[in-house]
Design an enzyme around this catalytic site. Structure first.
Site, mmCIF file in Angstrom:
data_model
loop_
_atom_site.group_PDB
_atom_site.id
_atom_site.type_symbol
_atom_site.label_atom_id
_atom_site.label_comp_id
_atom_site.label_asym_id
_atom_site.label_seq_id
_atom_site.Cartn_x
_atom_site.Cartn_y
_atom_site.Cartn_z
ATOM 1 N N ARG A 53 7.897 5.364 -2.332
ATOM 2 C CA ARG A 53 8.590 6.181 -3.337
ATOM 3 C C ARG A 53 8.020 5.992 -4.737
ATOM 4 O O ARG A 53 8.543 6.572 -5.696
ATOM 5 C CB ARG A 53 10.090 5.833 -3.333
ATOM 6 C CG ARG A 53 10.767 6.148 -1.997
ATOM 7 C CD ARG A 53 12.116 5.468 -1.888
ATOM 8 N NE ARG A 53 11.985 3.997 -1.850
ATOM 9 C CZ ARG A 53 13.021 3.168 -1.727
ATOM 10 N NH1 ARG A 53 14.235 3.650 -1.628
ATOM 11 N NH2 ARG A 53 12.818 1.862 -1.693
ATOM 12 N N CYS A 74 13.903 -2.523 -5.255
ATOM 13 C CA CYS A 74 12.698 -2.928 -4.512
ATOM 14 C C CYS A 74 13.106 -3.740 -3.272
ATOM 15 O O CYS A 74 13.803 -4.748 -3.391
ATOM 16 C CB CYS A 74 11.787 -3.746 -5.413
ATOM 17 S SG CYS A 74 10.248 -4.265 -4.598
ATOM 18 N N CYS A 76 4.109 -1.574 -6.685
ATOM 19 C CA CYS A 76 4.616 -1.895 -5.352
ATOM 20 C C CYS A 76 4.081 -0.879 -4.343
ATOM 21 O O CYS A 76 3.832 0.275 -4.674
ATOM 22 C CB CYS A 76 6.152 -1.881 -5.355
ATOM 23 S SG CYS A 76 6.875 -2.365 -3.762
ATOM 24 N N ASP A 80 5.693 0.436 -2.040
ATOM 25 C CA ASP A 80 6.784 1.343 -1.675
ATOM 26 C C ASP A 80 6.356 2.812 -1.780
ATOM 27 O O ASP A 80 5.807 3.230 -2.807
ATOM 28 C CB ASP A 80 7.972 1.076 -2.627
ATOM 29 C CG ASP A 80 9.250 1.739 -2.150
ATOM 30 O OD1 ASP A 80 9.253 2.978 -1.960
ATOM 31 O OD2 ASP A 80 10.258 1.037 -1.975
ATOM 32 N N HIS A 109 9.889 -1.640 -9.580
ATOM 33 C CA HIS A 109 10.810 -0.499 -9.461
ATOM 34 C C HIS A 109 12.182 -0.971 -9.007
ATOM 35 O O HIS A 109 12.289 -1.972 -8.281
ATOM 36 C CB HIS A 109 10.257 0.549 -8.491
ATOM 37 C CG HIS A 109 10.192 0.077 -7.065
ATOM 38 N ND1 HIS A 109 11.170 0.377 -6.139
ATOM 39 C CD2 HIS A 109 9.290 -0.704 -6.413
ATOM 40 C CE1 HIS A 109 10.851 -0.172 -4.980
ATOM 41 N NE2 HIS A 109 9.719 -0.840 -5.116
HETATM 42 ZN ZN ZN Z 1 9.101 -2.418 -3.978
#
Ligand code: ZN
Length: 227
Positions: free
Chosen positions: A50, A105, A46, A48, A102
């Site tokens: 993080r 999400c 992803c 993202d 993750h």
């Molecule tokens: Zn995500």
């Protein structure tokens, strides 16, 4: 007047420090990498912020080929993802492809909560398809765990999509070693979990998917407490 400092100035300072540190720890690091890259892994994760691939698995530049998008989706007509997979498998000869979702999400949660994001809703339609495919099961999952269940279902579906690409099918056909994995990263503890869907030939895809899906359903069945 001198230009106003802005938030990106720090990044260049960070970068110079990082380059110097890396060269000090591994003399000749950059000149060696300049010659070639020979990563063993393709990480499909992803976007993202993080979930940074290299850091989570403790690998340096040159060790992992990375493709990231919103909600780690692999669709059969996405030339971007397919090109990355093709280059990784055919040119770099990576031996492992991991699809990594993750917990918590945002893309997956938007699907479950029917939040309208805009253009991204069209992309997330692929995750909505996964939700629809498993709607009955998801309805039976405790609400607080439902988004993590869909994260895991999405990993299995996208890993299966990777297995079905012509690139991976052709590699298996010619006897090249490529193992496709489904993993999940826990934002709350920083740990990766293997969803136990590791596929290394075309005949295993259905059974590996089925076994992993069965395990997932057991973990999320209402009668069992969270692990
Ligand atoms: Zn995500």
């Amino acid at each position: 007047n001198p230009p106003m400092p802005d938030a990106t100035d720090d990044l260049f300072a960070n970068n110079r420090r990082w380059a110097a540190d890396t060269e000090q720890r591994f003399p000749g690091f950059f000149t060696k990498l300049m010659e070639q890259q020979s990563p063993q892994y393709l990480w499909i994760g992803c976007a993202d912020s993080r979930v940074p691939a290299n850091q989570l698995i403790g690998l340096l530049p040159g060790d992992v080929f990375v493709h990231r998008n919103v909600a780690n989706v692999v669709t059969h007509s996405d030339l971007n993802a397919l090109s990355v997979i093709q280059f990784a498998v055919d040119a770099l000869q990576v031996q492992h492809i991991m699809v990594v979702g993750h917990s918590r999400c945002g893309g997956v949660r938007a699907v479950l909560e029917n939040t309208r994001l805009g253009l991204a809703d069209n992309w997330l339609q692929h995750v909505r398809d996964v939700r629809n495919l498993h709607q009955v099961f998801l309805d039976g999952v405790e609400e607080s765990r439902r988004s993590d269940a869909l994260v895991e279902l999405n990993v299995l579906e996208q890993a299966r999509n990777v297995c079905h690409t012509t690139v991976v099918q052709d590699a298996w056909q010619r006897g090249q070693r490529v193992v496709v994995h489904g993993w999940v990263y826990g934002l709350h503890n920083g740990l990766l979990e293997d969803m136990k869907m590791s596929v290394s030939n075309a005949d295993q895809v259905g059974a590996a998917y089925g076994t992993a899906l069965g395990g997932l359903k057991q973990r999320y069945s209402p009668s069992r407490p969270a692990l």
